[in-house]
Design a protein around this motif. Structure first.
Motif, PDB file in Angstrom:
ATOM      1  N   VAL A 198      56.936  30.857  37.453  1.00  0.00           N
ATOM      2  CA  VAL A 198      58.053  30.376  38.265  1.00  0.00           C
ATOM      3  C   VAL A 198      57.956  28.859  38.390  1.00  0.00           C
ATOM      4  N   LEU A 199      59.002  28.171  37.942  1.00  0.00           N
ATOM      5  CA  LEU A 199      59.129  26.723  38.133  1.00  0.00           C
ATOM      6  C   LEU A 199      60.254  26.508  39.126  1.00  0.00           C
ATOM      7  N   PHE A 200      59.971  25.824  40.232  1.00  0.00           N
ATOM      8  CA  PHE A 200      61.015  25.617  41.230  1.00  0.00           C
ATOM      9  C   PHE A 200      61.014  24.198  41.777  1.00  0.00           C
ATOM     10  N   THR A 201      62.219  23.723  42.084  1.00  0.00           N
ATOM     11  CA  THR A 201      62.379  22.463  42.805  1.00  0.00           C
ATOM     12  C   THR A 201      62.625  22.803  44.261  1.00  0.00           C
ATOM     13  N   GLU A 202      62.158  21.963  45.154  1.00  0.00           N
ATOM     14  CA  GLU A 202      62.257  22.308  46.572  1.00  0.00           C
ATOM     15  C   GLU A 202      62.048  21.073  47.435  1.00  0.00           C
ATOM     16  N   HIS A 203      62.864  20.965  48.500  1.00  0.00           N
ATOM     17  CA  HIS A 203      62.681  19.880  49.460  1.00  0.00           C
ATOM     18  C   HIS A 203      61.880  20.316  50.683  1.00  0.00           C
ATOM     19  N   SER A 204      61.781  21.616  50.901  1.00  0.00           N
ATOM     20  CA  SER A 204      61.068  22.124  52.072  1.00  0.00           C
ATOM     21  C   SER A 204      59.563  22.116  51.802  1.00  0.00           C
ATOM     22  N   MET A 205      58.857  21.226  52.482  1.00  0.00           N
ATOM     23  CA  MET A 205      57.432  21.087  52.217  1.00  0.00           C
ATOM     24  C   MET A 205      56.613  22.259  52.732  1.00  0.00           C
ATOM     25  N   ASP A 206      57.122  23.005  53.741  1.00  0.00           N
ATOM     26  CA  ASP A 206      56.378  24.186  54.164  1.00  0.00           C
ATOM     27  C   ASP A 206      56.382  25.243  53.074  1.00  0.00           C
ATOM     28  N   VAL A 207      57.483  25.341  52.324  1.00  0.00           N
ATOM     29  CA  VAL A 207      57.553  26.262  51.189  1.00  0.00           C
ATOM     30  C   VAL A 207      56.640  25.779  50.062  1.00  0.00           C
ATOM     31  N   VAL A 208      56.733  24.496  49.742  1.00  0.00           N
ATOM     32  CA  VAL A 208      55.946  23.945  48.635  1.00  0.00           C
ATOM     33  C   VAL A 208      54.452  24.137  48.872  1.00  0.00           C
ATOM     34  N   PHE A 209      53.979  23.680  50.022  1.00  0.00           N
ATOM     35  CA  PHE A 209      52.533  23.700  50.257  1.00  0.00           C
ATOM     36  C   PHE A 209      52.034  25.072  50.698  1.00  0.00           C
ATOM     37  N   GLY A 210      52.949  25.936  51.124  1.00  0.00           N
ATOM     38  CA  GLY A 210      52.540  27.264  51.530  1.00  0.00           C
ATOM     39  C   GLY A 210      52.577  28.296  50.419  1.00  0.00           C
ATOM     40  N   GLN A 211      53.418  28.072  49.383  1.00  0.00           N
ATOM     41  CA  GLN A 211      53.637  29.115  48.381  1.00  0.00           C
ATOM     42  C   GLN A 211      53.291  28.719  46.950  1.00  0.00           C
ATOM     43  N   ALA A 212      53.352  27.454  46.609  1.00  0.00           N
ATOM     44  CA  ALA A 212      53.086  27.041  45.226  1.00  0.00           C
ATOM     45  C   ALA A 212      51.593  27.138  44.900  1.00  0.00           C
ATOM     46  N   ASP A 213      51.298  27.508  43.662  1.00  0.00           N
ATOM     47  CA  ASP A 213      49.919  27.456  43.178  1.00  0.00           C
ATOM     48  C   ASP A 213      49.548  26.030  42.795  1.00  0.00           C
ATOM     49  N   ARG A 214      50.507  25.328  42.187  1.00  0.00           N
ATOM     50  CA  ARG A 214      50.313  23.929  41.840  1.00  0.00           C
ATOM     51  C   ARG A 214      51.600  23.166  42.136  1.00  0.00           C
ATOM     52  N   VAL A 215      51.465  21.863  42.250  1.00  0.00           N
ATOM     53  CA  VAL A 215      52.586  20.985  42.559  1.00  0.00           C
ATOM     54  C   VAL A 215      52.579  19.821  41.578  1.00  0.00           C
ATOM     55  N   ALA A 216      53.749  19.506  41.022  1.00  0.00           N
ATOM     56  CA  ALA A 216      53.920  18.332  40.158  1.00  0.00           C
ATOM     57  C   ALA A 216      54.861  17.369  40.870  1.00  0.00           C
ATOM     58  N   VAL A 217      54.458  16.118  40.989  1.00  0.00           N
ATOM     59  CA  VAL A 217      55.219  15.118  41.734  1.00  0.00           C
ATOM     60  C   VAL A 217      55.807  14.095  40.768  1.00  0.00           C
ATOM     61  N   LEU A 218      57.122  13.956  40.801  1.00  0.00           N
ATOM     62  CA  LEU A 218      57.807  12.946  40.001  1.00  0.00           C
ATOM     63  C   LEU A 218      58.219  11.776  40.884  1.00  0.00           C
ATOM     64  N   VAL A 219      58.078  10.574  40.351  1.00  0.00           N
ATOM     65  CA  VAL A 219      58.537   9.355  41.015  1.00  0.00           C
ATOM     66  C   VAL A 219      59.115   8.439  39.959  1.00  0.00           C
ATOM     67  N   ARG A 220      60.350   8.010  40.160  1.00  0.00           N
ATOM     68  CA  ARG A 220      61.045   7.110  39.223  1.00  0.00           C
ATOM     69  C   ARG A 220      61.002   7.649  37.794  1.00  0.00           C
ATOM     70  N   GLY A 221      61.176   8.945  37.656  1.00  0.00           N
ATOM     71  CA  GLY A 221      61.269   9.544  36.333  1.00  0.00           C
ATOM     72  C   GLY A 221      59.953   9.804  35.636  1.00  0.00           C
ATOM     73  N   GLN A 222      58.842   9.546  36.309  1.00  0.00           N
ATOM     74  CA  GLN A 222      57.542   9.758  35.685  1.00  0.00           C
ATOM     75  C   GLN A 222      56.683  10.695  36.534  1.00  0.00           C
ATOM     76  N   LEU A 223      55.769  11.393  35.877  1.00  0.00           N
ATOM     77  CA  LEU A 223      54.862  12.280  36.581  1.00  0.00           C
ATOM     78  C   LEU A 223      53.784  11.449  37.272  1.00  0.00           C
ATOM     79  N   LEU A 224      53.796  11.478  38.597  1.00  0.00           N
ATOM     80  CA  LEU A 224      52.831  10.696  39.368  1.00  0.00           C
ATOM     81  C   LEU A 224      51.524  11.450  39.572  1.00  0.00           C
ATOM     82  N   ALA A 225      51.637  12.734  39.898  1.00  0.00           N
ATOM     83  CA  ALA A 225      50.440  13.521  40.189  1.00  0.00           C
ATOM     84  C   ALA A 225      50.740  15.002  39.960  1.00  0.00           C
ATOM     85  N   GLU A 226      49.696  15.753  39.666  1.00  0.00           N
ATOM     86  CA  GLU A 226      49.813  17.201  39.466  1.00  0.00           C
ATOM     87  C   GLU A 226      48.513  17.841  39.916  1.00  0.00           C
TER      88      GLU A 226
END
Length: 253
Positions: A198-226
């Motif tokens: 499952v790949l999902f985009t989400e603005h709700s941080m309680d969902v992201v940090f509570g349910q995702a196994d991993r998180v990929a962070v984009l900033v200005r079109g580039q992958l900042l952290a994973e």
């Protein structure tokens, strides 16, 4: 097992580099959240994976098969399901008929005139609804449902194709806090049971940090952290990217 490999995706719009050299992987049974401040390139990346946009450069590999250049319907046939920010159902049809329509499409029987659509694989449709806790409402019109229940029906529709990969665009948008956590907990359970990525985009941080196994962070079109939710929560670069943009995050990073 690596299910999805996104390799060096790039996309430019009118001279503006929306996505630049973005790469990440997704394992079978894993939930990966794609997050970032507004304008970070999340939607562009997400739509390139799903085939709604074609990249200028890069590859999207599903089980080592390149999906770039294929139409969204062809990608769907390869085993990629999708839900949308605004739930897509037929309001005038019953809950079970919505799932039956998805099964008709999967079986390439949409234009079959010798069988009533509402007779097509009803037991299978009911079984899918049971997986999302909606079997009891099978014969209600979708127009009568609460929005959180419509989201569950949309999930059952996506599962009708038995996808290997499920793309979820802002799956909890417009939902109450309790509803959105419940929906993503259900999605997580289904992903593990089905070995579905499952790949999902989400603005709700309680969902992201509570349910995702991993998180990929984009900033200005580039992958900042994973990384894991905890690693991303503790990453000073991610904190700066969000807090520096003036965003206030739920359950502060």
């Amino acid at each position: 097992m690596t299910l999805l490999q996104v390799q060096s995706l790039c996309k430019t719009f009118g001279g503006v580099q929306a996505v630049h050299e973005v790469s990440f992987t997704l394992q079978a049974g894993e939930l990966l959240a794609l997050i970032g401040p507004n304008g970070a390139g999340k939607s562009t990346t997400f739509n390139m994976v799903g085939g709604q946009l074609q990249p200028d450069h890069g590859r999207v590999l599903l089980n080592a098969e390149n999906l770039v250049g294929l139409a969204p319907r062809a990608i769907w046939r390869k085993g990629v399901g999708r839900t949308f920010q605004i739930a897509q159902t037929f309001a005038s049809l019953t809950v079970v008929e919505n799932v039956q329509m998805a099964l008709l499409s999967r079986d390439q029987r949409i234009f079959s005139w010798w069988q009533r659509a509402n007779a097509h694989r009803r037991p299978d449709a009911l079984a899918l609804l049971a997986q999302v806790d909606m079997a009891a409402q099978a014969d209600r019109p979708c127009s009568e449902l609460a929005y959180g229940d419509v989201k569950r029906v949309e999930l059952a529709i996506a599962l009708a194709h038995d996808p290997q990969l499920l793309l979820m665009d802002e799956p909890t948008a417009g939902m109450a806090p309790g509803e959105r956590v419940a929906l993503m907990q259900l999605t997580r359970q289904l992903a593990k049971a089905r070995r579905m990525g499952v790949l999902f985009t989400e603005h709700s941080m309680d969902v992201v940090f509570g349910q995702a196994d991993r998180v990929a962070v984009l900033v200005r079109g580039q992958l900042l952290a994973e990384g894991t939710p905890q690693a991303i929560r503790d990453d000073a670069r991610v904190q700066q990217a969000y807090l520096g943009s003036g965003l206030v995050l739920e359950k502060q990073l």
